[in-house]
Design a protein around this motif. Structure first.
Motif, PDB file in Angstrom:
ATOM      1  N   UNK A   1       7.222 -22.212  -5.893  1.00 30.42           N
ATOM      2  CA  UNK A   1       6.157 -23.537  -6.583  1.00 30.42           C
ATOM      3  C   UNK A   1       6.659 -24.657  -6.890  1.00 30.42           C
ATOM      4  N   UNK A   2       6.135 -25.690  -6.767  1.00 28.20           N
ATOM      5  CA  UNK A   2       5.852 -26.785  -6.831  1.00 28.20           C
ATOM      6  C   UNK A   2       6.077 -27.064  -8.362  1.00 28.20           C
ATOM      7  N   UNK A   3       6.951 -27.531  -9.121  1.00 32.64           N
ATOM      8  CA  UNK A   3       7.053 -27.503 -10.799  1.00 32.64           C
ATOM      9  C   UNK A   3       6.456 -26.190 -11.741  1.00 32.64           C
ATOM     10  N   UNK A   4       5.439 -26.214 -11.562  1.00 31.52           N
ATOM     11  CA  UNK A   4       5.097 -25.093 -12.765  1.00 31.52           C
ATOM     12  C   UNK A   4       3.617 -24.947 -11.660  1.00 31.52           C
ATOM     13  N   UNK A   5       3.101 -25.143 -10.533  1.00 31.26           N
ATOM     14  CA  UNK A   5       2.122 -24.898  -9.800  1.00 31.26           C
ATOM     15  C   UNK A   5       2.813 -23.824  -8.203  1.00 31.26           C
ATOM     16  N   UNK A   6       1.950 -22.677  -8.283  1.00 29.36           N
ATOM     17  CA  UNK A   6       2.381 -22.286  -7.405  1.00 29.36           C
ATOM     18  C   UNK A   6       1.558 -22.203  -5.804  1.00 29.36           C
ATOM     19  N   UNK A   7       2.596 -22.752  -4.444  1.00 28.83           N
ATOM     20  CA  UNK A   7       2.338 -23.004  -3.977  1.00 28.83           C
ATOM     21  C   UNK A   7       1.789 -21.841  -2.486  1.00 28.83           C
ATOM     22  N   UNK A   8       2.407 -21.155  -2.843  1.00 27.77           N
ATOM     23  CA  UNK A   8       2.287 -19.561  -2.010  1.00 27.77           C
ATOM     24  C   UNK A   8       2.534 -18.629  -3.151  1.00 27.77           C
ATOM     25  N   UNK A   9       1.920 -17.253  -2.651  1.00 29.74           N
ATOM     26  CA  UNK A   9       2.259 -16.007  -3.392  1.00 29.74           C
ATOM     27  C   UNK A   9       2.379 -15.060  -2.675  1.00 29.74           C
ATOM     28  N   UNK A  10       3.112 -13.968  -2.439  1.00 30.45           N
ATOM     29  CA  UNK A  10       3.532 -13.030  -1.391  1.00 30.45           C
ATOM     30  C   UNK A  10       3.382 -11.828  -2.541  1.00 30.45           C
ATOM     31  N   UNK A  11       3.291 -10.871  -1.982  1.00 31.92           N
ATOM     32  CA  UNK A  11       2.976  -9.331  -2.761  1.00 31.92           C
ATOM     33  C   UNK A  11       2.817  -8.040  -2.518  1.00 31.92           C
ATOM     34  N   UNK A  12       3.413  -7.282  -2.557  1.00 33.30           N
ATOM     35  CA  UNK A  12       4.268  -5.926  -2.571  1.00 33.30           C
ATOM     36  C   UNK A  12       4.180  -4.814  -3.190  1.00 33.30           C
ATOM     37  N   UNK A  13       3.682  -4.025  -3.232  1.00 33.27           N
ATOM     38  CA  UNK A  13       3.028  -2.934  -3.351  1.00 33.27           C
ATOM     39  C   UNK A  13       3.223  -1.707  -3.320  1.00 33.27           C
ATOM     40  N   UNK A  14       3.912  -0.173  -3.225  1.00 32.51           N
ATOM     41  CA  UNK A  14       4.387   0.255  -2.943  1.00 32.51           C
ATOM     42  C   UNK A  14       3.077   1.428  -2.338  1.00 32.51           C
ATOM     43  N   UNK A  15       3.000   2.064  -0.687  1.00 36.17           N
ATOM     44  CA  UNK A  15       1.852   2.584  -0.352  1.00 36.17           C
ATOM     45  C   UNK A  15       2.397   3.834  -0.085  1.00 36.17           C
ATOM     46  N   UNK A  16       1.678   4.292   0.431  1.00 37.34           N
ATOM     47  CA  UNK A  16       1.924   5.747   1.519  1.00 37.34           C
ATOM     48  C   UNK A  16       3.316   5.469   2.227  1.00 37.34           C
ATOM     49  N   UNK A  17       4.586   6.605   1.591  1.00 36.71           N
ATOM     50  CA  UNK A  17       5.209   6.929   2.611  1.00 36.71           C
ATOM     51  C   UNK A  17       5.348   6.406   4.338  1.00 36.71           C
ATOM     52  N   UNK A  18       5.929   6.158   5.169  1.00 35.30           N
ATOM     53  CA  UNK A  18       5.721   6.213   6.092  1.00 35.30           C
ATOM     54  C   UNK A  18       7.335   7.094   7.559  1.00 35.30           C
ATOM     55  N   UNK A  19       7.210   8.232   7.852  1.00 34.25           N
ATOM     56  CA  UNK A  19       8.062   9.180   7.944  1.00 34.25           C
ATOM     57  C   UNK A  19       9.239   8.895   6.955  1.00 34.25           C
ATOM     58  N   UNK A  20       8.120   9.792   6.008  1.00 34.62           N
ATOM     59  CA  UNK A  20       9.792   9.519   4.666  1.00 34.62           C
ATOM     60  C   UNK A  20      10.293   8.396   4.262  1.00 34.62           C
ATOM     61  N   UNK A  21       9.836   6.891   4.231  1.00 36.83           N
ATOM     62  CA  UNK A  21      10.471   5.488   4.199  1.00 36.83           C
ATOM     63  C   UNK A  21       9.658   5.670   3.562  1.00 36.83           C
ATOM     64  N   UNK A  22      10.141   4.205   2.154  1.00 34.76           N
ATOM     65  CA  UNK A  22       8.859   3.728   1.722  1.00 34.76           C
ATOM     66  C   UNK A  22       8.499   2.641   2.604  1.00 34.76           C
ATOM     67  N   UNK A  23       6.591   2.286   2.010  1.00 38.50           N
ATOM     68  CA  UNK A  23       6.311   1.074   2.592  1.00 38.50           C
ATOM     69  C   UNK A  23       5.563   0.699   1.489  1.00 38.50           C
ATOM     70  N   UNK A  24       5.412  -0.829   1.774  1.00 38.70           N
ATOM     71  CA  UNK A  24       5.001  -1.562   0.884  1.00 38.70           C
ATOM     72  C   UNK A  24       3.463  -2.124   1.281  1.00 38.70           C
TER      73      UNK A  24
END
Length: 162
Positions: A51-74
């Protein structure tokens, strides 16, 4: 049909922030990186923003998807306002967000995977994904949109260098 446009998530996040509907929390390792956790549906979504004050200057999102080799994947996505693109903001915010995730998950999971699905036409995101996720993407066709994509995968654990 097209791939989801994460810049719409940035716009929506900015509107909700402006309306006072969100109160993202400062990071533990990086107090200039803010986290908002929500559940759109059944899965947890982690949204990190610069944020720059209240302005978003970069956004990164992580959402769970299908696991890989039994481990969590985002599945990961990033967006930067158009006027701020080309300044390295997404890459820097991505690395800071991964550090925060690794730190926050250290007692719950030792490692996890990240997957970036990038349109075959989005050269800027391909360059970023090659730098921060993997230099060896797998060409594919998106199952829902039916368009050519590149899949970037990387395993992260306590020893992963960022």
């Amino acid at each position: 049909m097209a791939l989801p446009d994460i810049s719409l998530a940035l716009q929506s996040f900015q509107q909700a922030l402006n309306a006072g509907e969100l109160s993202p929390l400062p990071g533990t390792l990086d107090e200039q990186l803010f986290l908002h956790v929500d559940r759109p549906g059944d899965d947890v979504r982690l949204t990190y923003v610069r944020l720059d004050g209240r302005t978003v200057t970069a956004l990164i999102q992580f959402i769970p998807v299908e696991p890989i080799d039994g481990e969590v994947c985002f599945g990961v996505g990033w967006a930067v306002p158009e006027a701020l693109r080309g300044q390295g903001r997404a890459g820097e915010a991505f690395l800071a967000a991964v550090r925060e995730m690794r730190h926050g998950f250290r007692t719950k999971m030792e490692s996890f995977w990240l997957e970036g699905i990038v349109s075959a036409e989005n050269v800027a995101s391909q360059r970023l994904a090659a730098r921060v996720i993997s230099a060896s993407p797998t060409p594919s066709v998106d199952g829902e949109a039916g368009v050519p994509v590149l899949q970037y995968l990387r395993h992260f654990d306590a020893s992963t260098q960022l």
